[in-house]
Design a protein around this motif. Structure first.
Motif, short mmCIF file in Angstrom:
data_model
loop_
_atom_site.label_atom_id
_atom_site.label_comp_id
_atom_site.label_asym_id
_atom_site.label_seq_id
_atom_site.Cartn_x
_atom_site.Cartn_y
_atom_site.Cartn_z
N HIS A 7 -9.02 10.30 29.81
CA HIS A 7 -8.51 11.54 29.20
C HIS A 7 -8.15 12.60 30.24
O HIS A 7 -7.06 13.16 30.22
N GLU A 37 1.20 3.17 25.81
CA GLU A 37 0.56 3.42 24.52
C GLU A 37 -0.94 3.63 24.66
O GLU A 37 -1.51 4.51 24.02
N LYS A 38 -1.56 2.82 25.50
CA LYS A 38 -3.01 2.95 25.69
C LYS A 38 -3.37 4.33 26.25
O LYS A 38 -4.32 4.97 25.80
N SER A 63 -1.53 7.08 26.07
CA SER A 63 -1.20 8.15 25.11
C SER A 63 -2.28 8.28 24.05
O SER A 63 -2.47 9.37 23.51
N SER A 64 -3.00 7.19 23.76
CA SER A 64 -4.09 7.28 22.80
C SER A 64 -5.28 8.07 23.35
O SER A 64 -6.13 8.52 22.60
N GLU A 65 -5.31 8.26 24.65
CA GLU A 65 -6.36 9.08 25.28
C GLU A 65 -6.11 10.57 25.09
O GLU A 65 -7.04 11.37 25.14
N PRO A 99 -3.99 12.26 22.42
CA PRO A 99 -3.10 12.38 21.26
C PRO A 99 -2.67 13.82 20.96
O PRO A 99 -1.53 14.05 20.54
N ASP A 111 1.26 14.79 20.77
CA ASP A 111 1.81 15.40 19.56
C ASP A 111 2.45 16.75 19.84
O ASP A 111 3.50 17.07 19.30
N GLU A 130 6.55 6.42 24.15
CA GLU A 130 5.36 5.60 24.36
C GLU A 130 5.79 4.14 24.47
O GLU A 130 6.49 3.64 23.60
N SER A 154 1.80 -4.49 22.88
CA SER A 154 1.60 -3.30 22.08
C SER A 154 0.24 -3.35 21.42
O SER A 154 -0.25 -4.41 21.05
N GLY A 155 -0.36 -2.21 21.22
CA GLY A 155 -1.62 -2.13 20.50
C GLY A 155 -1.41 -2.11 19.00
O GLY A 155 -2.34 -1.96 18.24
N ARG A 156 -0.18 -2.27 18.59
CA ARG A 156 0.16 -2.20 17.17
C ARG A 156 0.07 -3.56 16.51
O ARG A 156 0.18 -4.60 17.14
#
Length: 102
Positions: free
Chosen positions: A29, A52-53, A55-57, A59, A63, A76, A83-85
């Motif tokens: 983070h 993506e990983k 950016s999840s740190e 959010p 945003d 991302e 992908s984590g999706r």
């Protein structure tokens, strides 16, 4: 305008450098937030790529950039692990958005 990558992965950074995109590595983070805030000061930045990983740190910062700034365009991207999706995330998104099963 320039493009810049912030990645948690050396392989992604190396691949993007081969394509002519500069970047840096950040983990966690605190490092991610500092790296993004630092590059946002660059007025020539047009596109900011972030894994993506990572950016999840951060959010809340991601945003804020997407909703409140005209520039840079934040994209991302998946890293080498994919992908984590969910594999059907686009179909599921359409189903939720318009209520039609595809």
């Amino acid at each position: 305008m320039k493009m810049f990558l912030i990645s948690d992965n050396v392989d992604t950074l190396t691949g993007m450098r081969l394509a002519g995109v500069e970047g840096e590595i950040a983990h966690g983070h605190k490092e991610a937030k500092e790296a993004v805030e630092k590059i946002l000061e660059d007025k020539d930045l047009g596109i900011l790529l972030i894994t993506e990983k990572l950016s999840s740190e951060i959010p809340e910062l991601v945003d804020d950039i997407k909703l409140n700034r005209k520039r840079p365009l934040l994209v991302e991207i998946p890293d080498r692990h994919g992908s984590g999706r969910n594999p059907n995330f686009i179909t599921n998104y359409i189903n939720e958005a318009i209520g039609i099963k595809i």
